[in-house]
Design a protein around this motif. Sequence first.
Motif, PDB file in Angstrom:
ATOM      1  N   ASP A 136       0.815  -1.221   0.000  1.00  0.00           N
ATOM      2  CA  ASP A 136       0.000   0.000   0.000  1.00  0.00           C
ATOM      3  C   ASP A 136       0.849   1.271   0.000  1.00  0.00           C
ATOM      4  OD1 ASP A 136       1.087  -0.228   2.501  1.00  0.00           O
ATOM      5  OD2 ASP A 136      -0.763   0.264   3.585  1.00  0.00           O
ATOM      6  N   HIS A 137       2.177   1.114  -0.161  1.00  0.00           N
ATOM      7  CA  HIS A 137       3.078   2.266  -0.198  1.00  0.00           C
ATOM      8  C   HIS A 137       3.031   3.080   1.093  1.00  0.00           C
ATOM      9  CE1 HIS A 137       3.531   2.461  -4.875  1.00  0.00           C
ATOM     10  NE2 HIS A 137       4.128   1.429  -4.320  1.00  0.00           N
ATOM     11  N   GLY A 138       2.823   2.406   2.228  1.00  0.00           N
ATOM     12  CA  GLY A 138       2.910   3.101   3.509  1.00  0.00           C
ATOM     13  C   GLY A 138       4.325   3.610   3.744  1.00  0.00           C
ATOM     14  N   VAL A 139       4.442   4.807   4.283  1.00  0.00           N
ATOM     15  CA  VAL A 139       5.751   5.444   4.449  1.00  0.00           C
ATOM     16  C   VAL A 139       6.265   5.224   5.873  1.00  0.00           C
ATOM     17  CG1 VAL A 139       7.039   7.604   4.301  1.00  0.00           C
ATOM     18  CG2 VAL A 139       5.144   7.170   2.723  1.00  0.00           C
ATOM     19  N   LYS A 140       7.367   4.485   5.992  1.00  0.00           N
ATOM     20  CA  LYS A 140       8.004   4.268   7.297  1.00  0.00           C
ATOM     21  C   LYS A 140       8.958   5.390   7.661  1.00  0.00           C
ATOM     22  CE  LYS A 140       9.889   0.206   6.818  1.00  0.00           C
ATOM     23  NZ  LYS A 140      10.583  -1.056   7.212  1.00  0.00           N
ATOM     24  N   ASP A 141       9.590   5.977   6.678  1.00  0.00           N
ATOM     25  CA  ASP A 141      10.549   7.048   6.927  1.00  0.00           C
ATOM     26  C   ASP A 141      10.559   7.981   5.721  1.00  0.00           C
ATOM     27  OD1 ASP A 141      12.467   8.555   8.219  1.00  0.00           O
ATOM     28  OD2 ASP A 141      14.151   7.293   7.599  1.00  0.00           O
ATOM     29  N   ALA A 142      10.870   9.239   5.970  1.00  0.00           N
ATOM     30  CA  ALA A 142      10.897  10.209   4.881  1.00  0.00           C
ATOM     31  C   ALA A 142      11.884  11.315   5.219  1.00  0.00           C
ATOM     32  CB  ALA A 142       9.511  10.815   4.655  1.00  0.00           C
ATOM     33  N   GLY A 143      12.503  11.854   4.184  1.00  0.00           N
ATOM     34  CA  GLY A 143      13.398  12.985   4.355  1.00  0.00           C
ATOM     35  C   GLY A 143      13.314  13.891   3.148  1.00  0.00           C
ATOM     36  N   VAL A 144      13.193  15.186   3.379  1.00  0.00           N
ATOM     37  CA  VAL A 144      13.231  16.183   2.308  1.00  0.00           C
ATOM     38  C   VAL A 144      14.175  17.281   2.778  1.00  0.00           C
ATOM     39  CG1 VAL A 144      11.942  17.866   0.936  1.00  0.00           C
ATOM     40  CG2 VAL A 144      10.866  15.700   1.576  1.00  0.00           C
ATOM     41  N   ALA A 145      15.173  17.608   1.980  1.00  0.00           N
ATOM     42  CA  ALA A 145      16.142  18.645   2.343  1.00  0.00           C
ATOM     43  C   ALA A 145      16.319  19.616   1.186  1.00  0.00           C
ATOM     44  CB  ALA A 145      17.479  18.020   2.731  1.00  0.00           C
ATOM     45  N   LEU A 146      16.525  20.877   1.531  1.00  0.00           N
ATOM     46  CA  LEU A 146      16.545  21.950   0.545  1.00  0.00           C
ATOM     47  C   LEU A 146      17.855  22.731   0.618  1.00  0.00           C
ATOM     48  CD1 LEU A 146      13.017  23.433   1.417  1.00  0.00           C
ATOM     49  CD2 LEU A 146      13.522  21.524  -0.119  1.00  0.00           C
ATOM     50  N   ALA A 147      18.304  23.226  -0.534  1.00  0.00           N
ATOM     51  CA  ALA A 147      19.479  24.090  -0.607  1.00  0.00           C
ATOM     52  C   ALA A 147      19.151  25.343  -1.391  1.00  0.00           C
ATOM     53  CB  ALA A 147      20.647  23.350  -1.262  1.00  0.00           C
ATOM     54  N   ALA A 148      19.826  26.433  -1.059  1.00  0.00           N
ATOM     55  CA  ALA A 148      19.740  27.720  -1.755  1.00  0.00           C
ATOM     56  C   ALA A 148      18.415  28.449  -1.527  1.00  0.00           C
ATOM     57  CB  ALA A 148      19.983  27.552  -3.256  1.00  0.00           C
ATOM     58  N   VAL A 149      17.678  28.078  -0.484  1.00  0.00           N
ATOM     59  CA  VAL A 149      16.393  28.737  -0.221  1.00  0.00           C
ATOM     60  C   VAL A 149      16.272  29.212   1.227  1.00  0.00           C
ATOM     61  CG1 VAL A 149      15.109  27.578  -2.058  1.00  0.00           C
ATOM     62  CG2 VAL A 149      15.314  26.475   0.166  1.00  0.00           C
ATOM     63  N   ALA A 150      17.396  29.269   1.935  1.00  0.00           N
ATOM     64  CA  ALA A 150      17.427  29.706   3.327  1.00  0.00           C
ATOM     65  C   ALA A 150      18.886  30.018   3.664  1.00  0.00           C
ATOM     66  CB  ALA A 150      16.868  28.613   4.249  1.00  0.00           C
ATOM     67  N   PRO A 151      19.154  30.616   4.831  1.00  0.00           N
ATOM     68  CA  PRO A 151      20.549  30.913   5.184  1.00  0.00           C
ATOM     69  C   PRO A 151      21.432  29.676   5.292  1.00  0.00           C
ATOM     70  CG  PRO A 151      19.051  32.204   6.535  1.00  0.00           C
ATOM     71  CD  PRO A 151      18.212  31.224   5.779  1.00  0.00           C
ATOM     72  N   VAL A 152      20.815  28.505   5.534  1.00  0.00           N
ATOM     73  CA  VAL A 152      21.566  27.252   5.620  1.00  0.00           C
ATOM     74  C   VAL A 152      20.793  26.159   4.883  1.00  0.00           C
ATOM     75  CG1 VAL A 152      22.604  27.839   7.854  1.00  0.00           C
ATOM     76  CG2 VAL A 152      20.443  26.583   7.798  1.00  0.00           C
ATOM     77  N   PRO A 153      21.461  25.082   4.421  1.00  0.00           N
ATOM     78  CA  PRO A 153      20.722  23.918   3.922  1.00  0.00           C
ATOM     79  C   PRO A 153      19.856  23.369   5.056  1.00  0.00           C
ATOM     80  CG  PRO A 153      23.061  23.774   3.358  1.00  0.00           C
ATOM     81  CD  PRO A 153      22.926  24.892   4.343  1.00  0.00           C
ATOM     82  N   LEU A 154      18.634  22.970   4.752  1.00  0.00           N
ATOM     83  CA  LEU A 154      17.722  22.593   5.839  1.00  0.00           C
ATOM     84  C   LEU A 154      16.806  21.437   5.455  1.00  0.00           C
ATOM     85  CD1 LEU A 154      14.778  23.911   4.860  1.00  0.00           C
ATOM     86  CD2 LEU A 154      15.817  25.998   5.706  1.00  0.00           C
ATOM     87  N   ARG A 155      16.293  20.774   6.487  1.00  0.00           N
ATOM     88  CA  ARG A 155      15.266  19.740   6.317  1.00  0.00           C
ATOM     89  C   ARG A 155      13.896  20.418   6.260  1.00  0.00           C
ATOM     90  NH1 ARG A 155      16.663  15.011   9.419  1.00  0.00           N
ATOM     91  NH2 ARG A 155      14.470  14.394   9.376  1.00  0.00           N
ATOM     92  N   ALA A 156      13.064  19.967   5.349  1.00  0.00           N
ATOM     93  CA  ALA A 156      11.701  20.485   5.243  1.00  0.00           C
ATOM     94  C   ALA A 156      10.808  19.630   6.136  1.00  0.00           C
ATOM     95  CB  ALA A 156      11.227  20.450   3.792  1.00  0.00           C
ATOM     96  N   LYS A 157      10.708  20.002   7.395  1.00  0.00           N
ATOM     97  CA  LYS A 157      10.026  19.165   8.398  1.00  0.00           C
ATOM     98  C   LYS A 157       8.532  18.986   8.111  1.00  0.00           C
ATOM     99  CE  LYS A 157      13.654  18.580  11.071  1.00  0.00           C
ATOM    100  NZ  LYS A 157      13.733  19.223  12.391  1.00  0.00           N
ATOM    101  N   LYS A 158       7.871  20.047   7.643  1.00  0.00           N
ATOM    102  CA  LYS A 158       6.431  19.937   7.369  1.00  0.00           C
ATOM    103  C   LYS A 158       6.177  18.969   6.224  1.00  0.00           C
ATOM    104  CE  LYS A 158       5.423  24.616   8.971  1.00  0.00           C
ATOM    105  NZ  LYS A 158       5.070  26.006   8.570  1.00  0.00           N
TER     106      LYS A 158
END
Length: 274
Positions: free
Chosen positions: A197-219
């Motif tokens: 069913d494609h249930g998600v056990k873990d997830a990570g999204v990280a962004l660069a060049a859109v904040a003062p530091v590279p960051l995880r998109a927690k929401k």
Amino acid sequence: ISEAVGILAGEGAGAHPLAGGTDLLVRMKRGDLAPGALVNLKRIPGLGGIEREPGGGIRVGALAVISSIEHSPLVRTSHPVLAEAAGVLGSPSIRNLGTLGGNIGRASPASDMAPSLLILRARMLVEGPQGKREVEVREFFKGPGETVLSSGELITSFLLPDMAPGSGAAYERIGRREGMDCALVGVAALVTLSGKDHGVKDAGVALAAVAPVPLRAKKAEQVLLSGSLTEERMKEAARAAAADCFPISDMRASGSYRQEMVQVLTYRALSRAL
């Protein structure tokens, strides 16, 4: 390492470590930086390897050049998203000189390598006058060009835990032109699925060049963890990622364009990760 640390600590803020030199030497030539001393790290043995750790995961030396990460059979098998990010960083000549430790230690908000390290939950080994310590990559950046390293401390290696079974990851970036250009936006995404069913056990999204530091998109990560990885959930996570960042406008792109591209690239990265 102890000798390099001793010189850096003794010389103080005017001393800079020299690895690939692809950023440091350019800043010196422009007159932006005038170090009192350069400490050449290139011939210190043991800092450039890529190897599997006995307890699991892999270790990447701080002096490993970007092209060696791009082409490493070990990295391409165990953590292909890191090899993918390495393959789009700058030009071939930059990748043959620039090092992973230098790329991360520079603390550029637009680092191509940082998002993949963030979603992989990488740790850094640091050595300084007070001894050795571990630092989570997500805790390393304090601001543009600013890190948690204290005087005399050096990054010696990166530790990447093994990706869990059922995991996929991808890196997407956009620049003003193909190759050699600094990223306008960079997005790395990781998902670990369970069952049909494609249930998600873990997830990570990280962004660069859109904040003062590279960051995880927690929401965005919270959206992904709330149910099955459907088309609509990926789109919702992409919208959440765009809301998670606060890019500036500069001569290269407007903040609103960057924010829109975060949504586009997050969806693309999640689709490829799936």
